[in-house]
Design a protein around this motif. Structure first.
Motif, short mmCIF file in Angstrom:
data_model
loop_
_atom_site.label_atom_id
_atom_site.label_comp_id
_atom_site.label_asym_id
_atom_site.label_seq_id
_atom_site.Cartn_x
_atom_site.Cartn_y
_atom_site.Cartn_z
N THR A 150 -5.26 -0.32 13.58
CA THR A 150 -4.10 -1.10 13.16
C THR A 150 -4.42 -1.98 11.97
O THR A 150 -3.64 -2.07 11.01
CB THR A 150 -3.61 -1.96 14.34
OG1 THR A 150 -3.31 -1.10 15.45
CG2 THR A 150 -2.36 -2.74 13.96
N VAL A 153 -4.99 0.34 8.86
CA VAL A 153 -3.74 0.93 8.38
C VAL A 153 -2.87 -0.13 7.73
O VAL A 153 -2.21 0.13 6.71
CB VAL A 153 -3.02 1.62 9.55
CG1 VAL A 153 -1.60 2.00 9.17
CG2 VAL A 153 -3.78 2.86 9.98
N GLN A 154 -2.85 -1.35 8.27
CA GLN A 154 -2.04 -2.41 7.67
C GLN A 154 -2.53 -2.75 6.27
O GLN A 154 -1.75 -2.93 5.33
CB GLN A 154 -2.08 -3.65 8.57
CG GLN A 154 -1.09 -4.73 8.21
CD GLN A 154 -1.66 -5.77 7.27
OE1 GLN A 154 -2.88 -5.88 7.13
NE2 GLN A 154 -0.79 -6.50 6.61
N THR A 157 -1.81 0.31 3.95
CA THR A 157 -0.39 0.46 3.67
C THR A 157 0.08 -0.50 2.59
O THR A 157 0.95 -0.17 1.76
CB THR A 157 0.42 0.24 4.96
OG1 THR A 157 -0.05 1.14 5.96
CG2 THR A 157 1.90 0.49 4.74
N THR A 161 1.39 1.85 -0.14
CA THR A 161 2.83 2.05 0.04
C THR A 161 3.66 0.90 -0.53
O THR A 161 4.51 1.11 -1.41
CB THR A 161 3.14 2.23 1.53
OG1 THR A 161 2.46 3.37 2.03
CG2 THR A 161 4.63 2.41 1.75
N ARG A 162 3.43 -0.31 -0.06
CA ARG A 162 4.34 -1.39 -0.41
C ARG A 162 4.24 -1.82 -1.85
O ARG A 162 5.26 -2.01 -2.53
CB ARG A 162 4.07 -2.58 0.53
CG ARG A 162 4.38 -2.26 1.99
CD ARG A 162 3.99 -3.38 2.91
NE ARG A 162 4.20 -3.00 4.31
CZ ARG A 162 3.82 -3.74 5.35
NH1 ARG A 162 3.21 -4.90 5.15
NH2 ARG A 162 4.05 -3.33 6.58
N ALA A 184 7.25 8.35 -0.04
CA ALA A 184 6.86 8.87 1.27
C ALA A 184 6.64 10.38 1.22
O ALA A 184 5.67 10.90 1.80
CB ALA A 184 7.92 8.51 2.31
N THR A 191 -1.37 13.96 1.53
CA THR A 191 -2.16 13.89 2.77
C THR A 191 -2.32 15.27 3.40
O THR A 191 -3.42 15.63 3.85
CB THR A 191 -1.47 12.94 3.76
OG1 THR A 191 -1.33 11.65 3.16
CG2 THR A 191 -2.27 12.82 5.04
N VAL A 262 -1.21 6.11 8.27
CA VAL A 262 -0.60 5.51 7.07
C VAL A 262 0.68 6.25 6.69
O VAL A 262 1.70 5.64 6.36
CB VAL A 262 -1.61 5.52 5.90
CG1 VAL A 262 -0.93 5.14 4.59
CG2 VAL A 262 -2.75 4.54 6.17
N GLU A 265 3.36 5.33 9.21
CA GLU A 265 3.83 3.97 8.94
C GLU A 265 4.74 3.94 7.72
O GLU A 265 5.75 3.23 7.69
CB GLU A 265 2.64 3.04 8.74
CG GLU A 265 2.99 1.59 8.51
CD GLU A 265 3.56 0.91 9.74
OE1 GLU A 265 4.21 -0.14 9.59
OE2 GLU A 265 3.35 1.43 10.85
N THR A 266 4.40 4.73 6.71
CA THR A 266 5.24 4.78 5.50
C THR A 266 6.61 5.35 5.81
O THR A 266 7.64 4.83 5.35
CB THR A 266 4.54 5.64 4.42
OG1 THR A 266 3.26 5.07 4.13
CG2 THR A 266 5.37 5.69 3.16
N GLU A 269 8.85 2.92 7.79
CA GLU A 269 9.41 1.81 7.04
C GLU A 269 10.62 2.19 6.20
O GLU A 269 11.23 1.32 5.57
CB GLU A 269 8.34 1.20 6.13
CG GLU A 269 7.28 0.41 6.87
CD GLU A 269 6.33 -0.29 5.94
OE1 GLU A 269 6.46 -0.10 4.71
OE2 GLU A 269 5.46 -1.04 6.42
#
Length: 336
Positions: A150, A153-154, A157, A161-162, A184, A191, A262, A265-266, A269
């Motif tokens: 966790t 990955v946070q 990300t 991603t962000r 995404a 990936t 990841v 999670e992407t 979101e």
């Protein structure tokens, strides 16, 4: 008139309990999907199982005919012992006797599969002490692994991603939802290419009896933490650089699992998926929201007052020492 009233009441009833209806359809759809999978697997695999059973019966009958001194119960006992040892990862074949299941690299690979809940099942603890330690090790290690994944990955990300989505949204003025969808999809393609197609090609070259489909199947089963155990790399006879190969597979599984999380999670979101998920959630009551808002306001107010009090105390500590005034001086100042 009555039909219109009944129709409007039914529409209101459905709208009022929309989340419950959606959840019911979700449960029904999941059960139907399970039944669909069972029907397809049974119809596809049952004929192959029947052919394999017939072939084994013929081989057993032919072996008993060629060796009349051996009785069928003795053969059954021998085969039962062989299968029991095979379930513990010990093979009786001469071409597999050179590989040890519990050297350091194999034990490291086993520990990684346990903590990641992949669990191929090709190697299992043999002793009672090993089984007890496996339980304790898993109880502590699996939550620890979840915490580790966790946190990783946070952090990944944020950078993967962000920040790219925010950069294209602010710098170039594109729509944030459109940029998020394109990002995404691109991240998913990269990936899949880096952790499925390329490793599948590598495994098909390094493993003698694996083709590309079987190698891709192993990558998917492993990174999705299903871990059926029918294909395990590095178990071939006279595998070159087996220790280094096992360590490389362990690193691949860990990095691939992080990459999969990841990507998930992407996609989670995305605004569209968030709206879709909310259809199946229980909506909070207004009273609960009001109580939550009041509690939040009270906590904020108390934190602000505590901060103000602490600032005043700090200011008092920073001010120079002023001796207390005498009562006579205070009365004179009041008269003036």
């Amino acid at each position: 008139m009555l039909q219109s009233l009944a129709g409007s009441s039914c529409v209101r009833l459905v709208e009022r309990h929309r989340s419950a209806w959606c959840f019911g359809f979700l449960v029904l759809g999941y059960l139907l999907y399970l039944v669909f999978g069972a029907v397809v697997f049974s119809s596809v695999e049952l004929p192959y199982e029947d052919l394999l059973r017939q072939e084994l019966r013929k081989l057993k009958r032919r072996f008993l005919e060629e060796h009349e001194c051996l009785s069928e119960p003795q053969l059954e006992q021998f085969l039962g012992r062989v299968l029991e040892a095979s379930n513990y990862g010990v093979s009786v074949l001469s071409n597999a006797s050179g590989n040890w299941n519990w050297d350091f690299t194999s034990a490291l690979f086993f520990a990684s599969t346990v903590l990641s809940t992949t669990g191929y099942g090709h190697t299992v603890p043999l002793s009672d002490g090993g089984k007890a330690f496996c339980i304790i090790y898993s109880v502590i290690g699996i939550p620890f692994t979840l915490l580790f994944l966790t946190a990783v990955v946070q952090r990944v990300t944020i950078h993967v991603t962000r920040r790219p989505v925010l950069y294209f949204h602010v710098r170039w003025g594109f729509s944030k939802q459109a940029v998020a969808i394109v990002h995404a999809v691109l991240l998913g393609v990269i990936t899949v290419s880096c952790f499925f197609f390329i490793p599948a090609a590598v495994f098909s070259l390094l493993e003698d009896d694996w083709n590309f489909l079987e190698s891709f199947y192993f990558c998917f089963i492993s990174l999705s933490t299903i871990g059926l155990g029918d294909y395990v790399p590095g178990e071939g006879y006279n595998q070159k650089f087996r220790e280094l190969y096992k360590i490389g597979i362990t690193c691949y599984l860990l990095l691939g699992l992080i990459a999969m999380l990841v990507v998930l999670e992407t996609f989670c979101e995305l605004h569209e998926l968030k709206k879709f998920r909310k259809m199946f959630y229980v909506k909070k009551d207004k009273e609960e929201d009001q109580v939550h808002i009041i509690e939040h306001d009270q906590m904020s107010f108390s934190s602000i007052t505590d901060q103000a009090a602490s600032v005043k105390e700090d200011q008092k500590q920073d001010e120079p020492f002023v001796p207390p005034q005498s009562p006579a001086f205070a009365d004179g100042a009041a008269n003036q």
